[in-house]
Design a protein around this motif. Structure first.
Motif, PDB file in Angstrom:
ATOM      1  N   ASP A 238       0.049  22.888  65.519  1.00 14.97           N
ATOM      2  CA  ASP A 238      -0.747  23.270  64.672  1.00 14.97           C
ATOM      3  C   ASP A 238      -0.584  24.031  63.916  1.00 14.97           C
ATOM      4  O   ASP A 238       0.309  25.160  63.323  1.00 14.97           O
ATOM      5  CB  ASP A 238      -2.396  23.937  65.009  1.00 14.97           C
ATOM      6  CG  ASP A 238      -2.710  23.400  66.231  1.00 14.97           C
ATOM      7  OD1 ASP A 238      -2.705  21.367  66.730  1.00 14.97           O
ATOM      8  OD2 ASP A 238      -3.212  23.573  67.218  1.00 14.97           O
ATOM      9  N   SER A 239      -1.227  24.056  62.138  1.00 10.87           N
ATOM     10  CA  SER A 239      -1.381  24.657  60.834  1.00 10.87           C
ATOM     11  C   SER A 239      -1.839  25.853  61.026  1.00 10.87           C
ATOM     12  O   SER A 239      -0.823  26.590  61.005  1.00 10.87           O
ATOM     13  CB  SER A 239      -1.231  24.007  59.768  1.00 10.87           C
ATOM     14  OG  SER A 239      -2.723  23.668  59.796  1.00 10.87           O
ATOM     15  N   LYS A 240      -2.410  26.181  61.996  1.00 11.05           N
ATOM     16  CA  LYS A 240      -3.556  27.491  61.845  1.00 11.05           C
ATOM     17  C   LYS A 240      -4.258  27.847  63.129  1.00 11.05           C
ATOM     18  O   LYS A 240      -4.286  26.868  64.135  1.00 11.05           O
ATOM     19  CB  LYS A 240      -4.385  27.712  60.634  1.00 11.05           C
ATOM     20  CG  LYS A 240      -4.240  27.250  59.174  1.00 11.05           C
ATOM     21  CD  LYS A 240      -3.306  28.900  58.797  1.00 11.05           C
ATOM     22  CE  LYS A 240      -3.065  29.036  57.465  1.00 11.05           C
ATOM     23  NZ  LYS A 240      -2.039  30.417  57.177  1.00 11.05           N
ATOM     24  N   HIS A 241      -4.027  29.302  63.533  1.00 15.17           N
ATOM     25  CA  HIS A 241      -4.268  29.569  64.916  1.00 15.17           C
ATOM     26  C   HIS A 241      -5.954  30.294  64.740  1.00 15.17           C
ATOM     27  O   HIS A 241      -5.495  31.504  64.024  1.00 15.17           O
ATOM     28  CB  HIS A 241      -3.775  29.718  65.693  1.00 15.17           C
ATOM     29  CG  HIS A 241      -1.909  28.699  65.488  1.00 15.17           C
ATOM     30  ND1 HIS A 241      -2.175  27.673  66.609  1.00 15.17           N
ATOM     31  CD2 HIS A 241      -1.182  28.836  64.814  1.00 15.17           C
ATOM     32  CE1 HIS A 241      -0.584  26.867  66.101  1.00 15.17           C
ATOM     33  NE2 HIS A 241      -0.670  27.678  65.249  1.00 15.17           N
ATOM     34  N   LYS A 242      -6.418  30.621  65.694  1.00 16.52           N
ATOM     35  CA  LYS A 242      -7.323  31.801  65.595  1.00 16.52           C
ATOM     36  C   LYS A 242      -6.537  31.563  67.542  1.00 16.52           C
ATOM     37  O   LYS A 242      -6.607  31.313  68.249  1.00 16.52           O
ATOM     38  CB  LYS A 242      -8.779  30.866  66.109  1.00 16.52           C
ATOM     39  CG  LYS A 242      -9.203  30.434  65.244  1.00 16.52           C
ATOM     40  CD  LYS A 242     -10.691  30.611  65.007  1.00 16.52           C
ATOM     41  CE  LYS A 242     -11.707  30.292  63.560  1.00 16.52           C
ATOM     42  NZ  LYS A 242     -12.728  29.631  63.321  1.00 16.52           N
ATOM     43  N   ILE A 243      -6.447  33.400  67.877  1.00 16.89           N
ATOM     44  CA  ILE A 243      -5.600  33.708  68.530  1.00 16.89           C
ATOM     45  C   ILE A 243      -6.412  34.955  68.984  1.00 16.89           C
ATOM     46  O   ILE A 243      -6.242  35.744  68.172  1.00 16.89           O
ATOM     47  CB  ILE A 243      -4.012  33.741  68.524  1.00 16.89           C
ATOM     48  CG1 ILE A 243      -4.304  34.810  67.145  1.00 16.89           C
ATOM     49  CG2 ILE A 243      -3.322  32.209  68.138  1.00 16.89           C
ATOM     50  CD1 ILE A 243      -2.048  35.186  67.820  1.00 16.89           C
ATOM     51  N   VAL A 244      -6.204  35.654  70.296  1.00 13.22           N
ATOM     52  CA  VAL A 244      -6.028  36.802  70.439  1.00 13.22           C
ATOM     53  C   VAL A 244      -4.851  37.347  71.508  1.00 13.22           C
ATOM     54  O   VAL A 244      -4.081  36.398  72.097  1.00 13.22           O
ATOM     55  CB  VAL A 244      -6.972  37.107  72.773  1.00 13.22           C
ATOM     56  CG1 VAL A 244      -7.181  36.009  72.350  1.00 13.22           C
ATOM     57  CG2 VAL A 244      -7.502  38.249  72.455  1.00 13.22           C
ATOM     58  N   LEU A 245      -3.580  38.217  71.337  1.00 11.11           N
ATOM     59  CA  LEU A 245      -3.137  39.160  71.811  1.00 11.11           C
ATOM     60  C   LEU A 245      -3.805  39.627  73.181  1.00 11.11           C
ATOM     61  O   LEU A 245      -4.181  41.201  72.588  1.00 11.11           O
ATOM     62  CB  LEU A 245      -2.009  39.354  70.955  1.00 11.11           C
ATOM     63  CG  LEU A 245      -0.768  39.746  71.122  1.00 11.11           C
ATOM     64  CD1 LEU A 245       0.679  38.690  72.689  1.00 11.11           C
ATOM     65  CD2 LEU A 245       0.089  39.871  70.317  1.00 11.11           C
ATOM     66  N   GLY A 246      -2.817  39.523  74.137  1.00 11.59           N
ATOM     67  CA  GLY A 246      -2.867  41.286  75.381  1.00 11.59           C
ATOM     68  C   GLY A 246      -2.753  40.752  77.004  1.00 11.59           C
ATOM     69  O   GLY A 246      -2.827  39.709  77.002  1.00 11.59           O
ATOM     70  N   SER A 247      -3.932  41.367  77.585  1.00 14.55           N
ATOM     71  CA  SER A 247      -3.566  41.545  78.671  1.00 14.55           C
ATOM     72  C   SER A 247      -4.429  40.326  79.100  1.00 14.55           C
ATOM     73  O   SER A 247      -5.267  39.943  78.435  1.00 14.55           O
ATOM     74  CB  SER A 247      -3.769  42.547  79.919  1.00 14.55           C
ATOM     75  OG  SER A 247      -5.541  42.894  79.506  1.00 14.55           O
ATOM     76  N   GLU A 248      -4.289  39.417  80.330  1.00 15.61           N
ATOM     77  CA  GLU A 248      -5.103  38.543  80.503  1.00 15.61           C
ATOM     78  C   GLU A 248      -6.955  38.674  80.834  1.00 15.61           C
ATOM     79  O   GLU A 248      -7.708  38.256  80.583  1.00 15.61           O
ATOM     80  CB  GLU A 248      -5.094  37.674  81.977  1.00 15.61           C
ATOM     81  CG  GLU A 248      -5.611  36.649  82.340  1.00 15.61           C
ATOM     82  CD  GLU A 248      -5.094  36.078  83.792  1.00 15.61           C
ATOM     83  OE1 GLU A 248      -6.057  35.107  83.941  1.00 15.61           O
ATOM     84  OE2 GLU A 248      -4.604  36.810  84.095  1.00 15.61           O
ATOM     85  N   ARG A 249      -6.635  40.222  81.086  1.00 14.33           N
ATOM     86  CA  ARG A 249      -8.568  41.048  81.546  1.00 14.33           C
ATOM     87  C   ARG A 249      -8.921  40.991  80.139  1.00 14.33           C
ATOM     88  O   ARG A 249      -9.721  40.740  79.779  1.00 14.33           O
ATOM     89  CB  ARG A 249      -8.050  42.343  82.207  1.00 14.33           C
ATOM     90  CG  ARG A 249      -9.702  43.284  82.330  1.00 14.33           C
ATOM     91  CD  ARG A 249      -9.665  44.417  82.857  1.00 14.33           C
ATOM     92  NE  ARG A 249     -10.262  45.049  82.952  1.00 14.33           N
ATOM     93  CZ  ARG A 249     -10.153  46.236  83.400  1.00 14.33           C
ATOM     94  NH1 ARG A 249      -9.484  46.981  83.712  1.00 14.33           N
ATOM     95  NH2 ARG A 249     -11.475  47.267  83.581  1.00 14.33           N
ATOM     96  N   LEU A 250      -7.684  41.348  79.186  1.00 12.27           N
ATOM     97  CA  LEU A 250      -8.572  41.391  77.614  1.00 12.27           C
ATOM     98  C   LEU A 250      -8.862  39.725  76.780  1.00 12.27           C
ATOM     99  O   LEU A 250      -9.781  40.043  76.057  1.00 12.27           O
ATOM    100  CB  LEU A 250      -7.338  42.900  76.968  1.00 12.27           C
ATOM    101  CG  LEU A 250      -7.705  43.090  75.867  1.00 12.27           C
ATOM    102  CD1 LEU A 250      -8.658  44.029  75.312  1.00 12.27           C
ATOM    103  CD2 LEU A 250      -7.392  41.867  74.602  1.00 12.27           C
ATOM    104  N   ARG A 251      -7.700  39.558  76.968  1.00 10.34           N
ATOM    105  CA  ARG A 251      -7.964  37.611  76.707  1.00 10.34           C
ATOM    106  C   ARG A 251      -9.700  37.419  76.979  1.00 10.34           C
ATOM    107  O   ARG A 251     -10.535  36.643  76.685  1.00 10.34           O
ATOM    108  CB  ARG A 251      -6.916  37.123  76.792  1.00 10.34           C
ATOM    109  CG  ARG A 251      -6.150  37.666  75.689  1.00 10.34           C
ATOM    110  CD  ARG A 251      -4.651  36.474  75.694  1.00 10.34           C
ATOM    111  NE  ARG A 251      -3.974  37.162  77.219  1.00 10.34           N
ATOM    112  CZ  ARG A 251      -3.739  36.290  78.300  1.00 10.34           C
ATOM    113  NH1 ARG A 251      -3.449  34.606  77.832  1.00 10.34           N
ATOM    114  NH2 ARG A 251      -2.962  36.629  79.234  1.00 10.34           N
TER     115      ARG A 251
END
Length: 262
Positions: A238-251
Motif C-alpha cells: 500500500d502507498s499510505k498507511h494509518k498506523i499505531v505502534l505500541g504494545s498489544e494493549r495500547l493498540r
C-alpha cells in the motif's frame, strides 16, 4: 545466528555507518533542495545520494534482490515475493534541512513478506537500532529489553503533526487520555522513543512503507508491534498507511477509540 545472516548484518551496519558519515559531511556544503508534492514535501541531493549509495551496495552484492526506495531510484515493486529491500535514505528531511537533527536512516530487508532485518540510524546521536528476526533488537550492539504492556494513561504518546492538525474527536480523546503528546516530524525518531520506553506509542495517518518497514521488524523483537487503525495487518505494498505502534494493549485501546475514523 546463521553465518550468512551475520555477514549480511555486519554489511548493513557498515553501510549505515558510511551513510551517516556522508550525511554529516554534507553539512559543510550547500544543499540542493527540490519540492516533490509541495513546499513541505522536500528532497535534497543528499537524500538522493544516500539512496544511490545503498542501491549500489545491494546491486553489487545481491543483484537478484528487489529494492523499494523513497526517492524512486529502485524497482517498481508489485510483489513482496523473494528478497525486497525497503529504504528511506533520510527520514525527516525537513528536520535535516532546518535543524540538522531529529532525522534518521531506515533500511529493512524482507523475504516473501516476512521481515528479516530492520535498522534505524539516529545519525546525529550516533545510535544504530537493529532488529534481527528471532534474535532480538539492539542499540549499538547492546540488546534491548522486551517492552512491558502499557496503556495510554501510562506514558507519552507521539502523534504525527499533520494528524494532530486535522485531529478528529477520537484523536483528541486519545491525546487527552495519554500523559501528553509529542510530535517530532520523523517516523524514525518517533519509533525510537517507543523502543526506548520514552513513549508508549506512536500514531500517524501519513506513513509510507519506507516509514514503517524497519520499525515493524524492530518492534516485533521488542514484544510490541504495529497495525493499521482498523486492527488489520499492514500491507507494505500500500502507498499510505494509518498506523499505531505500541504494545498489544495500547493498540487495542487506540483502535477502539479510532474505529469511527477508519
Amino acid at each position: 545466528m546463521p553465518m550468512d545472516t551475520l555477514k549480511l548484518h555486519l554489511e548493513i551496519v557498515d553501510w549505515m555507518m558510511t551513510a551517516g558519515q556522508m550525511i554529516r559531511d554534507s553539512f559543510t556544503t550547500p544543499l540542493t533542495i527540490t519540492e516533490k508534492s509541495g513546499y513541505r514535501d522536500l528532497v535534497t541531493d543528499v537524500d538522493q545520494g544516500i539512496e544511490r549509495f545503498f542501491i549500489e551496495q545491494i546491486r553489487r552484492n545481491y543483484p537478484e534482490h528487489k529494492i523499494l526506495g523513497e526517492e524512486g531510484q529502485g524497482d517498481r515493486i508489485v510483489s513482496l515475493e523473494g528478497y525486497v529491500w525497503i529504504i528511506d535514505p533520510i527520514d525527516g528531511t525537513m528536520n535535516f534541512i532546518q535543524e540538522q537533527g531529529h532525522f534518521g536512516i531506515m533500511i529493512a530487508l524482507y523475504k516473501d513478506g516476512v521481515g528479516l532485518l530492520g535498522y534505524i540510524y539516529d545519525v546525529m546521536n550516533d545510535r544504530l537500532y537493529a532488529g534481527i528476526k528471532d534474535k532480538g533488537a539492539y542499540c549499538n550492539g547492546r540488546r534491548l529489553s522486551v517492552l512491558p504492556e502499557k496503556s495510554l494513561s501510562q506514558g507519552l504518546l507521539h502523534i504525527n503533526g499533520n494528524t494532530l492538525l486535522r485531529a478528529t474527536p477520537a484523536i483528541k480523546a486519545i491525546a487527552k487520555k495519554s500523559l501528553g503528546t509529542r510530535s517530532i516530524g520523523a517516523a524514525s525518531i518517533e519509533a525510537i522513543s517507543v523502543f526506548t520506553g520514552r513513549a508508549v506509542g506512536y500514531i500517524t495517518y501519513h506513513a509510507a512503507s519506507w516509514d514503517i518497514a524497519a520499525s515493524m521488524i524492530i518492534a516485533k523483537e521488542l514484544g510490541i508491534g504495529a497495525s493499521k487503525l482498523d486492527g488489520h495487518d499492514i500491507d507494505l505494498l500500500d502507498s499510505k498507511h494509518k498506523i499505531v505502534l505500541g504494545s498489544e494493549r495500547l493498540r487495542k485501546e487506540v483502535i477502539e477509540h479510532l474505529a469511527e475514523d477508519v
